[in-house]
Structures are given as structure tokens and as C-alpha cells.
Design a protein around this motif. Structure first.
Motif, PDB file in Angstrom:
ATOM      1  N   HIS A  21       0.652  -1.122  -0.051  1.00 35.67           N
ATOM      2  CA  HIS A  21       0.305   0.133  -0.172  1.00 35.67           C
ATOM      3  C   HIS A  21       0.547   1.615   0.000  1.00 35.67           C
ATOM      4  N   SER A  22      -0.050   2.292  -0.380  1.00 34.20           N
ATOM      5  CA  SER A  22       1.496   3.480  -0.393  1.00 34.20           C
ATOM      6  C   SER A  22       1.184   4.081   1.059  1.00 34.20           C
ATOM      7  N   MET A  23       2.112   4.914   1.191  1.00 34.75           N
ATOM      8  CA  MET A  23       2.665   5.766   2.523  1.00 34.75           C
ATOM      9  C   MET A  23       1.192   6.252   2.841  1.00 34.75           C
ATOM     10  N   LYS A  24       0.393   6.432   2.043  1.00 29.67           N
ATOM     11  CA  LYS A  24      -1.255   7.617   2.636  1.00 29.67           C
ATOM     12  C   LYS A  24      -2.210   6.422   3.776  1.00 29.67           C
ATOM     13  N   ASP A  25      -1.887   5.131   3.224  1.00 28.14           N
ATOM     14  CA  ASP A  25      -2.240   4.256   3.742  1.00 28.14           C
ATOM     15  C   ASP A  25      -1.730   3.865   5.431  1.00 28.14           C
ATOM     16  N   ALA A  26      -3.503   4.698   5.921  1.00 25.74           N
ATOM     17  CA  ALA A  26      -2.811   5.016   7.393  1.00 25.74           C
ATOM     18  C   ALA A  26      -3.032   3.319   8.266  1.00 25.74           C
ATOM     19  N   THR A  27      -2.922   2.692   7.266  1.00 32.29           N
ATOM     20  CA  THR A  27      -2.357   0.913   8.413  1.00 32.29           C
ATOM     21  C   THR A  27      -0.981   0.555   7.921  1.00 32.29           C
ATOM     22  N   SER A  28      -0.573   0.896   7.396  1.00 31.80           N
ATOM     23  CA  SER A  28       0.917   1.052   6.844  1.00 31.80           C
ATOM     24  C   SER A  28       1.602   1.387   8.396  1.00 31.80           C
ATOM     25  N   ARG A  29       2.713  -0.144   9.021  1.00 32.37           N
ATOM     26  CA  ARG A  29       3.872  -0.159   9.570  1.00 32.37           C
ATOM     27  C   ARG A  29       4.391   0.425   8.495  1.00 32.37           C
ATOM     28  N   VAL A  30       5.669   1.746  10.251  1.00 37.21           N
ATOM     29  CA  VAL A  30       6.631   2.191   9.135  1.00 37.21           C
ATOM     30  C   VAL A  30       8.083   1.175   9.855  1.00 37.21           C
ATOM     31  N   LEU A  31       8.316   1.094   9.418  1.00 39.96           N
ATOM     32  CA  LEU A  31       9.943  -0.088   9.809  1.00 39.96           C
ATOM     33  C   LEU A  31      11.184   0.732   9.778  1.00 39.96           C
ATOM     34  N   TRP A  32      11.938   0.534  10.582  1.00 38.81           N
ATOM     35  CA  TRP A  32      13.443   1.603  10.187  1.00 38.81           C
ATOM     36  C   TRP A  32      14.047   0.662  10.789  1.00 38.81           C
ATOM     37  N   VAL A  33      14.786  -0.130   9.197  1.00 35.89           N
ATOM     38  CA  VAL A  33      15.985  -1.092   9.201  1.00 35.89           C
ATOM     39  C   VAL A  33      17.328  -0.563   9.038  1.00 35.89           C
TER      40      VAL A  33
END
Length: 326
Positions: A21-33
Motif C-alpha cells: 500500500h502507499s505511504m498514505k495508507d493509515a494501516t501501514s507500519r513504518v519500519l526502519w532497518v
């Protein structure tokens, strides 16, 4: 196949990929690697991240350890690091150089932390840990033991060309006595025992310089030699994905697990152990459990068999994390 979009930020040490999904998808988790860019560590992280993105919605940002300068005051005051990025929900690290950094980031962002392999810090400080069994991980609820290290290889069990085979050759190491002549003899015996198979062999950075010339001098008609210096990006992946059978030297631990994960029938060429090291014990265990075949015990006139057991630890790790950290 996951459709990944790659974006390069202004910071040359940072890049991002977006999942289903795009970054606008509120359900997306943000993962920093957080990565030290060591090939073995990066490979594990890539394998896990690819499966996470295949199974759920993630916006992924890769950060080189050298781009992260976090002071104690930053941590105490919870100063925003990388303000141009969305705050992370999950932070993933692999390698000793990432351990303290991801703990600092955990304090600043209150994010979930995931560590690959054992570290110097207590496991209880991290929300989740994925560690190979051969590293003797502690029995904790937040620790997932894996068979070998994770990798980006995707299994393929059907559609392989049974008339092709691949040799993957390591070299001088701390665990087995390397013997050019003995490895060459095994390769030649297999090629002659299965003349109907067109074999491809590639070496590695650890292979002695004299190895390929000595093998080339045998002029085996069904063997193609390719130096690692001449391989294109993705060459090994293509071989793992299509070849009918694989023979690999047992000193190449990560490659052995990639071969098993690929789903291709796999055999281990014979080498004499220098000592009963962790690597030697691990390879012996793989043989005992039937994941791979032993050159010394296999009828080389017969093609290697497909294993009944399947291995895809990156997928298992991703599914475990999605369940455990939900």
C-alpha cells in the motif's frame, strides 16, 4: 511477487521501499532497518523485510549505521532523529554495530525493536529476536530460533531443469581443511558419472587462484566454469531458481542454507574438518536430518533427491513477528 518501489532520499545513507500500500495508507507500519551493510547481515534483513512486505503493509526505510549519530542527550530528551522520515513503528537491526543504536531509537520513538542474531545486550531489552539454533539462543518468549540464517531466497519446488546442475565452491576457511585436488576430483567424478547433465561451476573470493585453472585443464565437456569475478548481479539467484541439482562445499555456510531454502536438491562436497567447530557441527546436523546429501555416501551416478522437508525461515520469521508484535 511483491511489487517494490525504490526511492532514494536526499541522504545518500538512506533509502526507502514501500510495501503493498502507499505511504498514505493509515494501516501501514513504518519500519526502519538499521544496517551495517555487511553482506551477511544485509542478506538476512532483506530476506525478512521482503517477506514482511509480502504479508502486510509496510513502509520501509533503510538507514546506514554511519548516518546515525545519537547522543545520550538525544535519548534523554527524546529528540527527533531523521525528522524528514515518519516515526518508526518497528526498528530492525543485525550486527553488533546496530545494537545500541536500535535501543536508543527505541527509547526516542517508543518503537518495537527486532534484533537478528544474538547480541551483547540482554535479549529482554529487545521486543523480538530471531537467532539461528546453532548460536544457542536462550529459551524466551520473545526469541524465535531458526534453522540457519534467514536469506532472500524464495523456494521453488517445481519446474527445474533436470538436465542442469550447479557447483558452488568456497575456499580456505577456519573450519575445514581446504584441498584443491580433492574438490576437483569430486567435481570431475560427478560430471563423468552424469554426462547427461550440463554442469555450471562458480568459485568465490576465498577460492585459491589456482583452483579454476586446474579444473579447466581437465577439459570436462559438460562443465562450464565461471569465475565469481565474471558473474553478473543475480547470477547465483538464477542458478538457485532453475538448476536441477546443487553441489556446494560445506564451508560456505550461508550458501548451504540458501541452497536448501531454494528447494533444489542439494549435496555437500567432502572436506576434512579441522576441529569440531560450531560450523562443522551444524553441517553434520544438516546431513543427519536429511536436509542435504553427503558426497561420501551418495551414489553420484544418481541425481540428488528432492528433500521431503521444506525450509523458508524468512517467511516463518515474518509470520511470527506479525503475530507476536501485533
Amino acid at each position: 511477487m511483491v511489487n517494490l518501489r525504490f526511492c532514494f532520499m536526499n541522504d545518500p545513507e538512506l533509502s526507502s521501499t514501500t510495501g503493498r500500500h502507499s505511504m498514505k495508507d493509515a494501516t501501514s507500519r513504518v519500519l526502519w532497518v538499521v544496517t551495517d551493510e555487511k553482506p551477511g547481515h544485509r542478506s538476512q534483513q532483506e530476506g525478512l523485510v521482503e517477506r514482511l512486505q509480502a504479508l502486510a503493509s509496510f513502509d520501509v526505510f533503510w538507514l546506514n549505521v554511519e548516518s546515525l549519530d545519537i547522543s545520550l542527550l538525544d535519548v534523554l530528551l527524546r529528540r527527533r532523529i531523521k525528522p524528514e522520515l515518519p516515526a518508526p513503528d518497528w526498528i530492525l537491526g543485525a550486527g553488533a554495530g546496530t545494537h545500541s543504536l536500535i535501543l536508543k531509537l527505541k527509547r526516542i520513538f517508543r518503537a518495537k525493536t527486532i534484533l537478528l542474531m544474538r547480541g551483547a545486550f540482554p535479549m529482554a531489552l529487545f521486543d523480538a529476536n530471531i537467532t539461528p539454533v546453532h548460536d544457542n539462543p536462550p529459551k524466551r518468549r520473545n526469541v524465535l530460533p531458526t534453522t540457519g540464517v534467514m536469506n532472500p531466497v524464495v523456494p521453488r519446488y517445481e519446474g527445474r531443469d533436470e538436465h542442469t546442475g550447479t557447483f558452488l565452491i568456497g575456499g580456505v576457511n577456519d573450519h575445514y581443511q581446504w584441498d584443491d585436488a580433492w574438490i576437483i576430483e569430486q567435481v570431475a567424478r560427478i560430471c563423468r558419472a552424469q554426462p547427461q547433465v550440463q554442469w555450471t561451476l562458480t568459485d568465490s573470493r576465498r577460492s585459491p587462484d589456482a583452483f579454476l585453472p586446474a579444473l579447466k585443464a581437465l577439459a570436462l565437456p559438460n562443465l562450464t566454469l565461471i569465475s565469481y569475478r565474471d558473474t553478473q548481479r543475480g547470477f547465483i539467484k538464477q542458478q538457485l531458481d532453475t538448476t536441477g541439482q546443487l553441489w556446494v562445499t560445506r564451508d560456505s555456510v550461508s550458501m548451504v542454507y540458501e541452497c536448501i531454502t531454494s528447494g533444489a536438491p542439494t549435496g555437500l562436497l567432502d572436506l576434512k574438518p579441522l576441529r569440531q567447530s560450531r560450523v562443522v557441527k551444524d553441517m553434520d546436523k544438516l546431513l543427519q536430518q536429511g536436509w542435504v546429501q553427503d558426497y561420501a555416501q551418495w551414489d553420484i551416478q544418481q541425481p540428488l533427491p528432492v528433500t521431503e522437508t521444506k525450509l523458508w525461515e524468512a517467511d516463518r520469521g515474518a509470520r511470527w513477528l506479525l503475530d507476536f508484535l501485533r
